[in-house]
Design a protein around this motif. Structure first.
Motif, mmCIF file in Angstrom:
data_model
loop_
_atom_site.group_PDB
_atom_site.id
_atom_site.type_symbol
_atom_site.label_atom_id
_atom_site.label_comp_id
_atom_site.label_asym_id
_atom_site.label_seq_id
_atom_site.Cartn_x
_atom_site.Cartn_y
_atom_site.Cartn_z
ATOM 1 N N ARG A 110 14.690 27.659 -36.738
ATOM 2 C CA ARG A 110 14.615 29.111 -36.578
ATOM 3 C C ARG A 110 13.369 29.465 -35.796
ATOM 4 O O ARG A 110 12.425 28.673 -35.722
ATOM 5 C CB ARG A 110 14.538 29.772 -37.949
ATOM 6 N N ALA A 111 13.330 30.703 -35.285
ATOM 7 C CA ALA A 111 12.140 31.157 -34.563
ATOM 8 C C ALA A 111 10.895 31.052 -35.441
ATOM 9 O O ALA A 111 9.803 30.747 -34.958
ATOM 10 C CB ALA A 111 12.348 32.584 -34.093
ATOM 11 N N GLY A 112 11.048 31.286 -36.724
ATOM 12 C CA GLY A 112 9.930 31.232 -37.653
ATOM 13 C C GLY A 112 9.362 29.837 -37.870
ATOM 14 O O GLY A 112 8.318 29.690 -38.488
ATOM 15 N N ASP A 113 10.064 28.814 -37.365
ATOM 16 C CA ASP A 113 9.556 27.443 -37.473
ATOM 17 C C ASP A 113 8.624 27.094 -36.313
ATOM 18 O O ASP A 113 8.047 25.997 -36.289
ATOM 19 C CB ASP A 113 10.714 26.445 -37.500
ATOM 20 N N THR A 114 8.473 28.014 -35.362
ATOM 21 C CA THR A 114 7.588 27.786 -34.226
ATOM 22 C C THR A 114 6.143 27.648 -34.709
ATOM 23 O O THR A 114 5.617 28.550 -35.364
ATOM 24 C CB THR A 114 7.697 28.934 -33.213
ATOM 25 N N ALA A 115 5.526 26.519 -34.387
ATOM 26 C CA ALA A 115 4.173 26.236 -34.886
ATOM 27 C C ALA A 115 3.674 24.918 -34.326
ATOM 28 O O ALA A 115 4.450 24.143 -33.750
ATOM 29 C CB ALA A 115 4.174 26.150 -36.410
ATOM 30 N N VAL A 116 2.392 24.675 -34.515
ATOM 31 C CA VAL A 116 1.844 23.334 -34.342
ATOM 32 C C VAL A 116 2.081 22.588 -35.652
ATOM 33 O O VAL A 116 1.769 23.110 -36.726
ATOM 34 C CB VAL A 116 0.344 23.376 -34.019
ATOM 35 N N TYR A 117 2.626 21.397 -35.548
ATOM 36 C CA TYR A 117 2.902 20.573 -36.719
ATOM 37 C C TYR A 117 1.893 19.428 -36.776
ATOM 38 O O TYR A 117 1.763 18.654 -35.829
ATOM 39 C CB TYR A 117 4.325 20.029 -36.674
ATOM 40 N N TYR A 118 1.177 19.372 -37.896
ATOM 41 C CA TYR A 118 0.180 18.329 -38.121
ATOM 42 C C TYR A 118 0.699 17.309 -39.127
ATOM 43 O O TYR A 118 1.289 17.674 -40.154
ATOM 44 C CB TYR A 118 -1.103 18.915 -38.700
ATOM 45 N N CYS A 119 0.437 16.070 -38.852
ATOM 46 C CA CYS A 119 0.609 14.989 -39.801
ATOM 47 C C CYS A 119 -0.721 14.841 -40.539
ATOM 48 O O CYS A 119 -1.785 14.945 -39.911
ATOM 49 C CB CYS A 119 0.945 13.728 -38.993
ATOM 50 N N ALA A 120 -0.686 14.637 -41.845
ATOM 51 C CA ALA A 120 -1.933 14.544 -42.600
ATOM 52 C C ALA A 120 -1.808 13.506 -43.706
ATOM 53 O O ALA A 120 -0.749 13.357 -44.316
ATOM 54 C CB ALA A 120 -2.296 15.898 -43.201
ATOM 55 N N ARG A 121 -2.908 12.828 -43.962
ATOM 56 C CA ARG A 121 -2.979 11.856 -45.041
ATOM 57 C C ARG A 121 -3.586 12.495 -46.274
ATOM 58 O O ARG A 121 -4.579 13.224 -46.182
ATOM 59 C CB ARG A 121 -3.843 10.656 -44.626
ATOM 60 N N GLU A 122 -3.000 12.231 -47.423
ATOM 61 C CA GLU A 122 -3.603 12.695 -48.675
ATOM 62 C C GLU A 122 -4.589 11.639 -49.148
ATOM 63 O O GLU A 122 -4.237 10.478 -49.322
ATOM 64 C CB GLU A 122 -2.546 12.927 -49.742
ATOM 65 N N GLY A 123 -5.825 12.055 -49.344
ATOM 66 C CA GLY A 123 -6.857 11.137 -49.783
ATOM 67 C C GLY A 123 -6.496 10.489 -51.101
ATOM 68 O O GLY A 123 -5.913 11.130 -51.970
ATOM 69 N N SER A 124 -6.859 9.257 -51.257
ATOM 70 C CA SER A 124 -6.493 8.520 -52.452
ATOM 71 C C SER A 124 -7.136 9.128 -53.685
ATOM 72 O O SER A 124 -8.353 9.116 -53.823
ATOM 73 C CB SER A 124 -6.930 7.061 -52.302
ATOM 74 N N GLY A 125 -6.322 9.699 -54.560
ATOM 75 C CA GLY A 125 -6.809 10.228 -55.821
ATOM 76 C C GLY A 125 -7.392 11.618 -55.801
ATOM 77 O O GLY A 125 -7.916 12.077 -56.810
ATOM 78 N N TYR A 126 -7.329 12.339 -54.679
ATOM 79 C CA TYR A 126 -7.927 13.659 -54.733
ATOM 80 C C TYR A 126 -7.132 14.780 -54.102
ATOM 81 O O TYR A 126 -7.686 15.715 -53.601
ATOM 82 C CB TYR A 126 -9.376 13.693 -54.242
ATOM 83 N N LEU A 127 -5.827 14.756 -54.079
ATOM 84 C CA LEU A 127 -4.956 15.906 -53.840
ATOM 85 C C LEU A 127 -5.372 16.778 -52.664
ATOM 86 O O LEU A 127 -5.171 17.994 -52.688
ATOM 87 C CB LEU A 127 -4.861 16.767 -55.116
#
Lengths: 109, 118
Positions: free
Chosen positions: B86-103
Motif C-alpha cells: 500500500r502507499a502507506g508502506d512507503t518508507a526506508v526499511y532498516y534491518c536491525a540486530r537485537e542485542g543479546s539479552g537486552y531487547l
C-alpha cells in the motif's frame, strides 16, 4: 498496546548546556527501555538500553534513568554533534511487540 | 567489522510485492534475533517484524498477513517478503540486530527505500 510519549517535541539548546529528554509509557515497561540517536540521512544509533546502560562506545555525557512508566535521557554538556532526533523504544512482554516514541528533535539555539 | 547491508528496495505499484534482503557480516548471525524497522520520510520509527533464533516470527497488526520475515543462517541473510503493498508502506526499511539479552537494536543497516506508487 503500550504507547510511548516523548516530550518535548523540540528542544532548543546551546552547546555546553544540559539536555533532559522525557519518555513516558502508557503502562509499566519495568526497565526495558532504550534510547536512540538519529541524524539526518543516517540509521538510528543505540545509546542506552535497559533504561540506564550505555551501549558500546557511547560517551559518558549520555545517561539514562527511570523505571516503570517514566524515563529520562540526559546529555550533561551538549557537543555540536549531539544535535539530532532522539527516540525511546520498548518491547512488550508477550507477544513481543516493539514500539517507539514519536521522537524529540534536539536543535541548536 | 559488524555490518548489515540491505538491498531489494525500489518502486512498486499498489497491490504489488517486493522482497528485501539483508546481508550480515562480522558476527554469528544465527545467534541473534533479527528485525525489520521502517521509517517514512520525515516520520518516526516503526517496528515491522522480528524473527528469533529458532525461526519464531512476530509482526505488528499493520503488516500481519501481508509481510513475512525469514532467515537463512547458512547465508547469513535476513529477508522480508512484502505482499499487497500500500502507499502507506512507503518508507526506508532498516534491518536491525537485537542485542543479546537486552531487547534493543544494537546494530542497524543503512536502509533501503521502498516506494509504493502508481
Amino acid at each position: 498496546e503500550i504507547v510511548l510519549t516523548q516530550s518535548p517535541a523540540t528542544l532548543s539548546l546551546s552547546p555546553g548546556e544540559r539536555a533532559t529528554l522525557s519518555c513516558r509509557a502508557s503502562q509499566s515497561v519495568s526497565s526495558y527501555l532504550a534510547w536512540y540517536q538519529q541524524k539526518p540521512g543516517q540509521a538510528p544509533r543505540l545509546l542506552i538500553y535497559d533504561a540506564s546502560n550505555r551501549a558500546t562506545g557511547i560517551p559518558a555525557r549520555f545517561s539514562g534513568s527511570g523505571s516503570g512508566t517514566d524515563f529520562t535521557l540526559t546529555i550533561s554538556s551538549l557537543e555540536p554533534e549531539d544535535f539530532a532526533v532522539y527516540y525511546c523504544q520498548q518491547r512488550s512482554n508477550w507477544p513481543p511487540k516493539y514500539t517507539f516514541g514519536q521522537g524529540t528533535k534536539l536543535e541548536i539555539k | 567489522e559488524v555490518q548489515l547491508v540491505e538491498s531489494g528496495g525500489g518502486l512498486v505499484q499498489p497491490g504489488g510485492s517486493l522482497r528485501l534482503s539483508c546481508a550480515a557480516s562480522g558476527f554469528t548471525f544465527s545467534s541473534y534475533d533479527m528485525h525489520w524497522v521502517r521509517q517514512a520520510t520525515g516520520k518516526g520509527l516503526e517496528w515491522v517484524s522480528a524473527i528469533g533464533t529458532a525461526g519464531d516470527t512476530y509482526y505488528p497488526g499493520s503488516v500481519k498477513g501481508r509481510f513475512t520475515i525469514s532467515r537463512e543462517n547458512a547465508k547469513n541473510s535476513l529477508y522480508l517478503q512484502m505482499n499487497s503493498l500500500r502507499a502507506g508502506d512507503t518508507a526506508v526499511y532498516y534491518c536491525a540486530r537485537e542485542g543479546s539479552g537486552y531487547l534493543a537494536f544494537d546494530i542497524w543497516g543503512q536502509g533501503t527505500m521502498v516506494t509504493v506508487s502508481s
